[in-house]
Design a protein around this motif. Structure first.
Motif, short mmCIF file in Angstrom:
data_model
loop_
_atom_site.label_atom_id
_atom_site.label_comp_id
_atom_site.label_asym_id
_atom_site.label_seq_id
_atom_site.Cartn_x
_atom_site.Cartn_y
_atom_site.Cartn_z
N MET A 56 1.02 -1.22 0.03
CA MET A 56 -0.06 -0.13 0.13
C MET A 56 0.83 1.14 -0.15
O MET A 56 1.74 1.44 0.85
N GLN A 57 0.41 2.33 -0.76
CA GLN A 57 1.52 3.19 -1.02
C GLN A 57 1.06 4.41 0.47
O GLN A 57 0.29 4.26 1.11
N PRO A 58 2.56 4.92 0.76
CA PRO A 58 2.50 5.71 1.95
C PRO A 58 1.20 6.73 2.05
O PRO A 58 0.76 6.87 2.96
N LYS A 59 1.26 7.62 1.14
CA LYS A 59 0.15 8.54 1.01
C LYS A 59 -1.31 7.76 1.40
O LYS A 59 -1.79 8.64 1.94
N LEU A 60 -1.57 6.71 0.57
CA LEU A 60 -2.81 6.06 1.07
C LEU A 60 -2.83 5.56 2.53
O LEU A 60 -3.87 5.87 3.13
N LYS B 280 -1.47 7.06 5.06
CA LYS B 280 -1.44 8.29 5.76
C LYS B 280 -2.77 8.77 5.80
O LYS B 280 -3.83 9.18 6.80
N ASN B 281 -3.61 8.63 4.59
CA ASN B 281 -5.21 9.12 4.48
C ASN B 281 -5.95 8.23 5.13
O ASN B 281 -6.94 8.66 5.96
N VAL B 282 -5.70 6.84 5.27
CA VAL B 282 -6.52 6.01 5.95
C VAL B 282 -6.49 6.44 7.35
O VAL B 282 -7.38 6.46 8.12
N LYS B 283 -5.30 6.36 7.89
CA LYS B 283 -5.06 6.93 9.35
C LYS B 283 -5.70 7.94 9.67
O LYS B 283 -6.55 8.18 10.80
N LYS B 284 -5.66 9.25 8.78
CA LYS B 284 -6.43 10.44 9.10
C LYS B 284 -7.96 10.18 9.26
O LYS B 284 -8.61 10.62 9.94
N ILE B 285 -8.33 9.39 8.41
CA ILE B 285 -9.86 9.07 8.30
C ILE B 285 -10.38 8.32 9.62
O ILE B 285 -11.55 8.50 10.21
N VAL B 286 -9.54 7.24 9.85
CA VAL B 286 -9.81 6.55 11.23
C VAL B 286 -9.83 7.45 12.56
O VAL B 286 -10.85 7.30 13.24
#
Length: 278
Positions: free
Chosen positions: A1-5, A7-13
């Protein structure tokens, strides 16, 4: 999984968790407000806790203040707070100044002695206080109530102020004493003004604790004309039924003075807490 993706998943959680916490925190406040504007008939008519009534019962607020005598209870609580908070902070500041800036032996032992007071539940002192106050004629007096509040609040105040005083450089003391400043002048004109954040923190926490204190006020004050807000609001609970709209309206009104005090002193609150725990 790409680092940017990732990061976005962590932010959404994170946002989802914060949203859930916000809903959990706000739900009781919403139900309190919704109940405060319901009539007694609407409340007992199987209306949901989260639903609003067809017609708002604004009269609950005026009835709580006048018929419920909430204004009298708030006046009594304000008198107690205006006596206890400033006097308590002066006593606590003098004690903290002595064990941080003066040549006093066994400073750590004295500090521990004060802190032990925080570990003793004041419930164990209810009977002795009641007996002593009864013999001294201090029951049903403002003095009797704020005096015992000062005693139980000393430990916490010293803990906060001692921590903050220790962050003030001793070089300031030396410079002031060379300029002819006495110890009392050093305390009053230099240490106290520097300690505004810690004092503001104590004003907020002390006012909140005093305003909401129930058990001691219930034991010491029995006169209905001298009851404080927490004890007075309990009179809204009837023996054969309770008007929850009136009760919730009274609770909402009683929060106003605490909010005002917080808004006045919140500028220094975070700085005071941070400095006190160093």
């Amino acid at each position: 999984m790409q680092p940017k993706l990732v990061k976005n998943v962590k932010k959404i959680v994170l946002y989802v968790i914060l949203l859930v916490i916000t809903i959990i925190w706000a739900a009781p406040i919403y139900t309190l407000i919704a109940t405060a504007i319901k009539s007694k008939q609407d409340f007992y008519n199987n209306t949901g806790l989260f639903s609003l009534p067809a017609k708002f019962a604004w009269s609950n607020f005026s009835d709580a203040m006048i018929k419920g005598r909430l204004l009298i209870y708030m006046r009594n609580d304000l008198i107690i707070c205006c006596l206890k908070v400033p006097l308590g902070i002066v006593v606590e500041a003098l004690a903290a100044f002595a064990i941080t800036r003066l040549d006093v032996k066994h400073k750590t032992g004295i500090f521990i002695f004060f802190i032990i007071g925080m570990m003793l539940p004041f419930q164990v002192a209810l009977v002795p206080i009641n007996v002593i106050y009864s013999r001294l004629g201090l029951l049903n007096t403002y003095f009797g109530l704020f005096y015992v509040y000062i005693g139980f609040g000393i430990s916490y105040g010293i803990l906060i102020l001692r921590g903050f005083f220790r962050t003030i450089p001793k070089a300031i003391d030396d410079a002031a004493l060379i300029d002819g400043c006495s110890k009392l002048q050093l305390f009053w004109h230099i240490i106290l003004p520097i300690s505004k954040p810690a004092i503001a923190t104590l004003v907020i926490t002390d006012f909140l604790a005093t305003w909401n204190e129930y058990l001691l006020a219930m034991v010491i004050i029995n006169d209905n004309n001298k009851k404080t807000v927490p004890v007075g609001i309990m009179t809204f609970v009837g023996e054969h039924g309770t008007d929850y709209g009136l009760l919730c309206a009274g609770v909402l009104i009683s929060v106003i003075p605490v909010l005002v005090v917080y808004l006045i002193f919140q500028k220094y609150f975070v700085e005071g807490v941070a400095g006190s725990v160093k």
